[in-house]
Design an enzyme around this catalytic site. Sequence first.
Site, PDB file in Angstrom:
ATOM      1  CB  SER A  90      -0.948  -0.060   1.161  1.00 33.34           C
ATOM      2  OG  SER A  90      -1.967   0.889   1.050  1.00 33.34           O
ATOM      3  CG  ASP A 114      -7.158  -1.723  -3.920  1.00 31.26           C
ATOM      4  OD1 ASP A 114      -7.862  -1.407  -3.025  1.00 31.26           O
ATOM      5  OD2 ASP A 114      -6.314  -2.377  -3.522  1.00 31.26           O
ATOM      6  CG  HIS A 135      -5.972  -2.101   0.054  1.00 31.04           C
ATOM      7  ND1 HIS A 135      -5.173  -1.186  -1.086  1.00 31.04           N
ATOM      8  CD2 HIS A 135      -5.676  -1.609   1.200  1.00 31.04           C
ATOM      9  CE1 HIS A 135      -4.351  -0.690  -0.693  1.00 31.04           C
ATOM     10  NE2 HIS A 135      -4.176  -0.866   0.552  1.00 31.04           N
TER      11      HIS A 135
END
Length: 324
Positions: A140, A267, A295
Site C-alpha cells: 500500500s 481494490d 486491497h
Amino acid sequence: MNGSFKPAWWMSNKHAQTILPRFFRPKLALNVEYETLTTPDQDFLELAWATPAITSDTRPLAVVFHGLEGNIDSFYAKGMMKALHTNGFDVVLMHFRNCSKLANLLPRAYHSGETTDARYLFETLKARFPNKPLVAVGFSLGGNVLAKYLGEFKQHSLLNAAAVISAPLDLASSCQVIRKSLAKIYQRYLLGRLKKSTARKLPTIEQQIQLSSDELANINDLLEFDNRVTAPLHGFRNADDYYQQSSAKPYLKDIATPTLIVHAHDDPMLSRQAVPLQEEVSEHVELAVSQKGGHVGFISGANPLKPVFWLEQKIPAFFKRTLL
C-alpha cells in the site's frame, strides 16, 4: 499481463478480501528482535528483525515496508515476513517514523513519497552485508514509497529485486476513492489511526501545523487531514501538491530493478488510475493485475477453514526466480 490470482469461491467480494484477512490469523507467531537505527538527522528508525537472523553471509535479505499507520503487527507484514523467512530469507521490517512503539523525536513523520529513510536503510544494510542479495517488498503506502524510490534511483537502487503490492500509485484519485468507499468506513478507520499517532506528537509539531488538539480531533476527512497535517508538516503547499509530487506512477518508466507490481482491479481503496498499464512501466517491471483480490487481500483456497494467503506464495517465488 494478467496475474494468476483466483479468489476463494467463498470470498469473492472485494470488501471481504480487504477486511477479513486480518481476522484469520490473530495469533500468528513470529519471533522478532528490535533494533533502533539512528538516522543522519539524529532521529531514529525502529527495525524489527525476524529471528534467527543473519544465518549466512550470502543468504538473501528482504526488507518489508508496511502501509499507512501499519507496523509489525499488521497481518500482511507479519505474514510476509514469516513466509520469506521460511523460504530462506533473512527479513527486517522498517517502521516508518512515528509508527513504532515510541514517537519520533523530530516534527517530521512519514508520507507516501518520502524515500530518504528507505535509502539510508538500504545503504546501511549493504554496508553491513555487502555479499547478501537485497530485496524489498512494500504494501500500500509502503509500496508507493518503494516504487517511487526505484524510479528515483534507477540502476543505483542497491536492490536485486522488489515487489509492490496494492500501492496507491496515483494518490489524488485514490484519496477520492477512500473518501467514499464502503460508506466512508475505510476513511474513518485510517483517520482514526492517523489522528491518534499525530496526537502523541502534537506538542512537537503544533508550530508547523498550527492545530490544537480539539481541531485535530475534529478532522473527519482524509483530504482535510493531508491539507492541514501531512502537507504543512513536510513542506508541501497543500494536499494537491503533496499528491502530485509523491505519486509513484510517473516514476515507473524509470525503474531499472526487476520489480513485480501486484494489483486488483476491484481494490476498494484505490482508483483505476492507480493500476498501471504495460506501456506505463519499464521493461524491468512485471505486472500481476487480477480482476479480484481487494486491497492487500488476495485470499484463495477451497476450504474456508484453511485460507491460502496467495501473496505469501507469489512474492517469495518471484524473489527466488529473480535471484537465480
